[in-house]
Design a protein around this motif. Sequence first.
Motif, PDB file in Angstrom:
ATOM      1  N   HIS A  13       0.889  -1.158   0.000  1.00 13.11           N
ATOM      2  CA  HIS A  13       0.000   0.000   0.000  1.00 13.11           C
ATOM      3  C   HIS A  13       0.925   1.204   0.000  1.00 13.11           C
ATOM      4  O   HIS A  13       1.687   1.422   0.952  1.00 13.11           O
ATOM      5  CB  HIS A  13      -0.883  -0.014   1.243  1.00 13.11           C
ATOM      6  N   SER A  15       0.794   4.252   0.577  1.00 16.07           N
ATOM      7  CA  SER A  15       0.790   5.251   1.645  1.00 16.07           C
ATOM      8  C   SER A  15       1.454   4.717   2.914  1.00 16.07           C
ATOM      9  O   SER A  15       1.620   5.456   3.871  1.00 16.07           O
ATOM     10  CB  SER A  15      -0.633   5.720   1.948  1.00 16.07           C
ATOM     11  N   ASN A  16       1.867   3.462   2.901  1.00 18.52           N
ATOM     12  CA  ASN A  16       2.521   2.858   4.060  1.00 18.52           C
ATOM     13  C   ASN A  16       4.033   2.797   3.818  1.00 18.52           C
ATOM     14  O   ASN A  16       4.498   2.045   2.960  1.00 18.52           O
ATOM     15  CB  ASN A  16       1.961   1.452   4.279  1.00 18.52           C
ATOM     16  N   LYS A  60      -5.430  12.738   1.747  1.00 17.31           N
ATOM     17  CA  LYS A  60      -5.318  11.349   1.275  1.00 17.31           C
ATOM     18  C   LYS A  60      -4.765  11.304  -0.147  1.00 17.31           C
ATOM     19  O   LYS A  60      -3.902  10.489  -0.469  1.00 17.31           O
ATOM     20  CB  LYS A  60      -6.682  10.659   1.340  1.00 17.31           C
ATOM     21  N   GLU A  63      -1.113  12.013   0.022  1.00 10.96           N
ATOM     22  CA  GLU A  63      -0.431  10.881   0.646  1.00 10.96           C
ATOM     23  C   GLU A  63      -0.167   9.768  -0.362  1.00 10.96           C
ATOM     24  O   GLU A  63       0.901   9.163  -0.376  1.00 10.96           O
ATOM     25  CB  GLU A  63      -1.295  10.355   1.790  1.00 10.96           C
ATOM     26  N   ILE A  64      -1.122   9.518  -1.239  1.00  8.42           N
ATOM     27  CA  ILE A  64      -0.994   8.423  -2.197  1.00  8.42           C
ATOM     28  C   ILE A  64      -0.232   8.831  -3.448  1.00  8.42           C
ATOM     29  O   ILE A  64       0.608   8.107  -3.947  1.00  8.42           O
ATOM     30  CB  ILE A  64      -2.389   7.878  -2.569  1.00  8.42           C
ATOM     31  N   LEU A  67       4.538  11.070  -3.142  1.00 10.38           N
ATOM     32  CA  LEU A  67       5.447  10.650  -2.077  1.00 10.38           C
ATOM     33  C   LEU A  67       6.834  11.207  -2.375  1.00 10.38           C
ATOM     34  O   LEU A  67       7.433  10.875  -3.391  1.00 10.38           O
ATOM     35  CB  LEU A  67       5.494   9.121  -2.007  1.00 10.38           C
TER      36      LEU A  67
END
Length: 107
Positions: A13, A15-16, A60, A63-64, A67
């Motif tokens: 994922h 965003s992790n 969000k 975030e996605i 990066l």
Amino acid sequence: MSKGIEVMGVVCHVSNPHHRHDLIEKTVQKYGHIGIVVSNAAANPSVDNILDTRASVLDKLWEISYLPQSSMAMYGVTKTALLELTKALAAEMSELYSSWICAHTFC
């Protein structure tokens, strides 16, 4: 393996940060290097107009989609995104207010 093509699946994922790190580590461990990167992460948490979009939705999307690799890289990404946001906002506002809108971005 078939026809000389080999694949490997890794849960990631984007965003992790731990998932991203794991993806890179496993890829380099298996193949020795990363030759090509295809960045196709996407999200569509809202279909609202720009003016109606909540801050949490924008957070969000950032975030996605954006990066950073370094502080200067992120600066460039945000400036490029700002150009597109300005164009979209001008179009949305001209429809909303039935008038011609002149919007400028200073980067």
